[in-house]
Scaffold this motif. Structure first.
Motif, PDB file in Angstrom:
ATOM      1  N   HIS A 144       2.938  11.364   0.181  1.00 15.30           N
ATOM      2  CA  HIS A 144       2.734  12.560   0.996  1.00 15.30           C
ATOM      3  C   HIS A 144       3.657  13.695   0.567  1.00 15.30           C
ATOM      4  CE1 HIS A 144      -0.023  10.752   3.819  1.00 15.30           C
ATOM      5  NE2 HIS A 144       0.810   9.753   4.022  1.00 15.30           N
ATOM      6  N   GLU A 166      -1.724  11.050  -3.595  1.00 15.02           N
ATOM      7  CA  GLU A 166      -2.438   9.862  -4.079  1.00 15.02           C
ATOM      8  C   GLU A 166      -2.034   8.619  -3.290  1.00 15.02           C
ATOM      9  OE1 GLU A 166      -3.130   7.431  -8.274  1.00 15.02           O
ATOM     10  OE2 GLU A 166      -1.591   8.957  -8.158  1.00 15.02           O
ATOM     11  N   ALA A 167      -3.015   7.745  -3.068  1.00 14.20           N
ATOM     12  CA  ALA A 167      -2.770   6.444  -2.432  1.00 14.20           C
ATOM     13  C   ALA A 167      -3.091   5.364  -3.459  1.00 14.20           C
ATOM     14  CB  ALA A 167      -3.647   6.279  -1.210  1.00 14.20           C
ATOM     15  N   THR A 196       1.329   5.527  -0.293  1.00 11.40           N
ATOM     16  CA  THR A 196       0.680   6.833  -0.195  1.00 11.40           C
ATOM     17  C   THR A 196       1.747   7.897  -0.386  1.00 11.40           C
ATOM     18  OG1 THR A 196      -0.914   5.944   1.386  1.00 11.40           O
ATOM     19  CG2 THR A 196      -0.771   8.334   1.209  1.00 11.40           C
ATOM     20  N   GLN A 222       0.877  -1.168   0.000  1.00 10.80           N
ATOM     21  CA  GLN A 222       0.000   0.000   0.000  1.00 10.80           C
ATOM     22  C   GLN A 222       0.912   1.216   0.000  1.00 10.80           C
ATOM     23  OE1 GLN A 222      -3.422   0.460  -0.034  1.00 10.80           O
ATOM     24  NE2 GLN A 222      -3.038   2.652  -0.041  1.00 10.80           N
TER      25      GLN A 222
END
Length: 141
Positions: free
Chosen positions: A77, A114-115, A75, A73
């Protein structure tokens, strides 16, 4: 003091000043080429997300022909686009002895904020006796 001695003393002073100026300008060029950083750091918002790529290693899979696949996963930042990440994985035998180490660069497309799920990405050929795998994201580009 004769004129020769006066001219010699004057030439010595000029040589010292010239050496100093050359060293000064060399140092100035070196500092300029490395870039100057802001000595006054801006105040950080304690509620702001960290300026980094957040990654969570979720799971590893063994393929039909002993391939290693991983799921992450991710993400973003940061304020920049991330187009590639470098993943390092280590496979272990049942007795916790290291079996094999993998390094893989994967193309991703993460816009700022965006993730995304990186699902079942191929890492390499897995040792048939490997029982455990740990992975992490080493770098982003």
């Amino acid at each position: 003091m004769t004129t020769i001695e006066k001219n010699g003393a004057r030439a010595k002073k000029i040589a010292i000043v010239a050496c100093f100026l050359i060293a000064f300008f060399a140092l100035l060029i070196w500092v300029y080429s490395r870039g100057l950083s802001n000595p006054i750091k801006p105040l950080e918002d304690p509620n702001a997300a960290p300026q980094a790529l957040e990654s969570a290693f979720l799971r590893w899979f063994r393929g039909e022909n002993d391939e290693l696949f991983v799921t992450f996963q991710l993400t973003n930042h940061t304020d920049a686009f991330i187009g590639r990440i470098e993943i390092t994985c280590v496979a272990y035998y049942a007795n916790d002895q290291e079996a094999q180490k993998y390094e893989q660069k994967l193309n991703v497309s993460l816009m700022p904020g965006e993730a995304r799920m990186l699902n079942r990405s191929y890492i390499g050929a897995l040792d048939p006796l490997a029982q455990k795998v740990n992975c992490r994201v080493e770098r982003r580009e």
